[in-house]
Motif scaffolding. Structure first.
Motif, PDB file in Angstrom:
ATOM      1  N   ARG A   1      -5.683   3.483  -7.428  1.00 35.86           N
ATOM      2  CA  ARG A   1      -5.181   1.795  -8.304  1.00 35.86           C
ATOM      3  C   ARG A   1      -5.222   0.459  -7.712  1.00 35.86           C
ATOM      4  O   ARG A   1      -4.544   1.395  -6.454  1.00 35.86           O
ATOM      5  CB  ARG A   1      -4.273   2.346  -8.977  1.00 35.86           C
ATOM      6  CG  ARG A   1      -3.913   1.628  -9.837  1.00 35.86           C
ATOM      7  CD  ARG A   1      -2.372   1.803 -10.922  1.00 35.86           C
ATOM      8  NE  ARG A   1      -2.102   1.381 -12.036  1.00 35.86           N
ATOM      9  CZ  ARG A   1      -1.236   0.801 -12.301  1.00 35.86           C
ATOM     10  NH1 ARG A   1      -0.860   0.214 -10.675  1.00 35.86           N
ATOM     11  NH2 ARG A   1      -1.117  -0.233 -13.064  1.00 35.86           N
ATOM     12  N   VAL A   2      -5.394  -0.428  -7.924  1.00 29.55           N
ATOM     13  CA  VAL A   2      -5.460  -1.618  -7.523  1.00 29.55           C
ATOM     14  C   VAL A   2      -4.696  -2.631  -8.626  1.00 29.55           C
ATOM     15  O   VAL A   2      -5.522  -2.638  -9.981  1.00 29.55           O
ATOM     16  CB  VAL A   2      -6.166  -2.004  -6.891  1.00 29.55           C
ATOM     17  CG1 VAL A   2      -6.042  -3.548  -6.306  1.00 29.55           C
ATOM     18  CG2 VAL A   2      -7.049  -1.262  -5.642  1.00 29.55           C
ATOM     19  N   GLU A   3      -3.493  -2.807  -8.772  1.00 28.18           N
ATOM     20  CA  GLU A   3      -2.857  -4.386  -9.246  1.00 28.18           C
ATOM     21  C   GLU A   3      -2.633  -5.258  -9.023  1.00 28.18           C
ATOM     22  O   GLU A   3      -2.915  -6.220  -7.749  1.00 28.18           O
ATOM     23  CB  GLU A   3      -1.687  -3.348  -9.834  1.00 28.18           C
ATOM     24  CG  GLU A   3      -0.087  -3.905  -9.218  1.00 28.18           C
ATOM     25  CD  GLU A   3       0.782  -3.500 -10.299  1.00 28.18           C
ATOM     26  OE1 GLU A   3       1.394  -3.670  -9.910  1.00 28.18           O
ATOM     27  OE2 GLU A   3       0.936  -2.295 -10.526  1.00 28.18           O
ATOM     28  N   LEU A   4      -2.465  -6.626 -10.128  1.00 33.89           N
ATOM     29  CA  LEU A   4      -2.437  -7.820  -9.598  1.00 33.89           C
ATOM     30  C   LEU A   4      -1.831  -8.157 -10.816  1.00 33.89           C
ATOM     31  O   LEU A   4      -1.650  -7.347 -11.700  1.00 33.89           O
ATOM     32  CB  LEU A   4      -3.652  -8.142  -9.507  1.00 33.89           C
ATOM     33  CG  LEU A   4      -4.836  -8.255 -10.101  1.00 33.89           C
ATOM     34  CD1 LEU A   4      -4.086  -9.664 -11.415  1.00 33.89           C
ATOM     35  CD2 LEU A   4      -6.393  -8.741 -10.162  1.00 33.89           C
TER      36      LEU A   4
ATOM     37  N   ILE B   1       0.252  -0.893   0.146  1.00 35.32           N
ATOM     38  CA  ILE B   1       0.261   0.149   0.133  1.00 35.32           C
ATOM     39  C   ILE B   1       1.202   1.277   0.287  1.00 35.32           C
ATOM     40  O   ILE B   1       2.454   1.554   0.925  1.00 35.32           O
ATOM     41  CB  ILE B   1      -0.865  -0.093   0.763  1.00 35.32           C
ATOM     42  CG1 ILE B   1      -1.913  -1.377   1.166  1.00 35.32           C
ATOM     43  CG2 ILE B   1      -1.634   1.303   1.364  1.00 35.32           C
ATOM     44  CD1 ILE B   1      -2.924  -1.863   2.343  1.00 35.32           C
ATOM     45  N   ASP B   2       0.502   1.843  -0.937  1.00 38.05           N
ATOM     46  CA  ASP B   2       1.522   3.397  -1.164  1.00 38.05           C
ATOM     47  C   ASP B   2       0.131   4.511  -1.040  1.00 38.05           C
ATOM     48  O   ASP B   2      -0.734   4.631  -2.155  1.00 38.05           O
ATOM     49  CB  ASP B   2       2.323   3.014  -2.599  1.00 38.05           C
ATOM     50  CG  ASP B   2       3.403   4.383  -2.818  1.00 38.05           C
ATOM     51  OD1 ASP B   2       2.631   5.606  -2.132  1.00 38.05           O
ATOM     52  OD2 ASP B   2       4.216   4.670  -3.210  1.00 38.05           O
ATOM     53  N   ASP B   3       0.518   4.906   0.250  1.00 38.53           N
ATOM     54  CA  ASP B   3      -0.414   6.205   0.315  1.00 38.53           C
ATOM     55  C   ASP B   3       0.063   7.565  -0.515  1.00 38.53           C
ATOM     56  O   ASP B   3      -0.547   8.554  -0.710  1.00 38.53           O
ATOM     57  CB  ASP B   3      -0.801   6.535   1.590  1.00 38.53           C
ATOM     58  CG  ASP B   3      -0.565   5.270   2.722  1.00 38.53           C
ATOM     59  OD1 ASP B   3      -1.610   5.313   1.971  1.00 38.53           O
ATOM     60  OD2 ASP B   3      -0.163   5.479   3.845  1.00 38.53           O
ATOM     61  N   GLU B   4       1.284   7.480  -0.888  1.00 40.59           N
ATOM     62  CA  GLU B   4       1.560   9.173  -1.954  1.00 40.59           C
ATOM     63  C   GLU B   4       0.681   8.601  -2.756  1.00 40.59           C
ATOM     64  O   GLU B   4       0.443   9.253  -3.793  1.00 40.59           O
ATOM     65  CB  GLU B   4       2.810   9.320  -1.716  1.00 40.59           C
ATOM     66  CG  GLU B   4       3.829   9.454  -2.592  1.00 40.59           C
ATOM     67  CD  GLU B   4       4.753  10.386  -3.050  1.00 40.59           C
ATOM     68  OE1 GLU B   4       5.353  11.217  -3.150  1.00 40.59           O
ATOM     69  OE2 GLU B   4       5.955   9.919  -2.128  1.00 40.59           O
ATOM     70  N   TYR B   5       1.286   7.604  -4.007  1.00 34.79           N
ATOM     71  CA  TYR B   5       0.489   7.185  -5.018  1.00 34.79           C
ATOM     72  C   TYR B   5      -0.547   6.953  -5.123  1.00 34.79           C
ATOM     73  O   TYR B   5      -1.655   6.367  -6.133  1.00 34.79           O
ATOM     74  CB  TYR B   5       1.412   6.062  -5.630  1.00 34.79           C
ATOM     75  CG  TYR B   5       2.555   6.848  -5.924  1.00 34.79           C
ATOM     76  CD1 TYR B   5       2.792   8.056  -6.898  1.00 34.79           C
ATOM     77  CD2 TYR B   5       3.906   6.823  -5.244  1.00 34.79           C
ATOM     78  CE1 TYR B   5       3.926   8.817  -6.978  1.00 34.79           C
ATOM     79  CE2 TYR B   5       5.524   7.061  -5.816  1.00 34.79           C
ATOM     80  CZ  TYR B   5       5.072   8.733  -6.095  1.00 34.79           C
ATOM     81  OH  TYR B   5       6.670   8.867  -6.367  1.00 34.79           O
ATOM     82  N   ARG B   6      -1.848   6.675  -3.921  1.00 36.29           N
ATOM     83  CA  ARG B   6      -3.013   5.694  -3.916  1.00 36.29           C
ATOM     84  C   ARG B   6      -3.067   4.769  -4.403  1.00 36.29           C
ATOM     85  O   ARG B   6      -3.891   4.278  -5.417  1.00 36.29           O
ATOM     86  CB  ARG B   6      -4.153   7.139  -4.034  1.00 36.29           C
ATOM     87  CG  ARG B   6      -2.977   8.206  -3.030  1.00 36.29           C
ATOM     88  CD  ARG B   6      -4.754   9.362  -3.749  1.00 36.29           C
ATOM     89  NE  ARG B   6      -5.913   8.807  -3.452  1.00 36.29           N
ATOM     90  CZ  ARG B   6      -6.790   9.797  -3.966  1.00 36.29           C
ATOM     91  NH1 ARG B   6      -6.182  10.816  -4.637  1.00 36.29           N
ATOM     92  NH2 ARG B   6      -7.879   8.703  -4.655  1.00 36.29           N
TER      93      ARG B   6
END
Length: 173
Positions: free
Chosen positions: A120-123, A77-82
């Motif tokens: 954004r969510v990636e897999l 989880i990257d809060d800066e890049y959401r």
């Protein structure tokens, strides 16, 4: 099948081990690209780290009777890049093709976009798992690219598809 997600806790260690890893389903390991069979001690250490990691939301997928069926994880989880990564595992192939993965994916995306305000969510999904790729597409993920021959399992190289979903796509879907 009705399911719910709940956050993984230290108290879940024994059931998590028993259901997912003591006598692991070889298909689950294959479809997740897992080649190492962890010991109970490794699982205990993993849960201790997972439950205290601010860059991870680790959920258990549970039946309405609260039995563990699998897991879904929002990770890196990257809060800066959401943004964050996503992974899911259904622990027993007897529960494949019942909509459990789809429902758990949609619930995890609600958390990612509505509660955590991610963008954004990636897999990653492997070329030998078209069933999972189709489920991700149904949930709204889009293919972004392919890492060619990026996974080596069972003496073969396999392509890895990169997929993502954006908040606006989820909200529109």
């Amino acid at each position: 099948m009705d399911i719910n997600l709940r956050i993984l806790k230290i108290e879940d260690t024994n059931e998590y081990w028993e259901v997912g890893f003591k006598n692991p389903d070889k298909d689950m390991f294959y479809y997740t690209g897992t080649t190492h069979y962890p010991t109970k001690e490794e699982i205990t250490t993993f849960i201790e780290k997972s439950t205290s990691d601010d860059e991870r939301r680790h959920f258990l997928i549970c039946s309405k009777e609260n039995n563990i069926l699998g897991e879904v994880v929002l990770m890196d989880i990257d809060d800066e890049y959401r943004s964050c990564g996503f992974r899911i595992a259904i622990f027993n192939k007897e529960n494949f093709n019942k909509g459990i993965g789809y429902k758990a994916t949609k619930e995890a995306l609600k958390v990612a976009f509505n509660e955590m305000n991610l963008h954004r969510v990636e897999l990653e999904v492997f070329d030998y798992n078209p069933r999972a790729k189709a489920m991700y597409e149904k949930a709204g993920f889009k293919e972004e690219g392919v890492k060619r021959d990026a996974l080596y399992i069972n003496d073969e190289f396999h392509n890895v598809y990169i997929m993502s979903i954006l908040k606006k796509e989820f909200m529109e879907g």
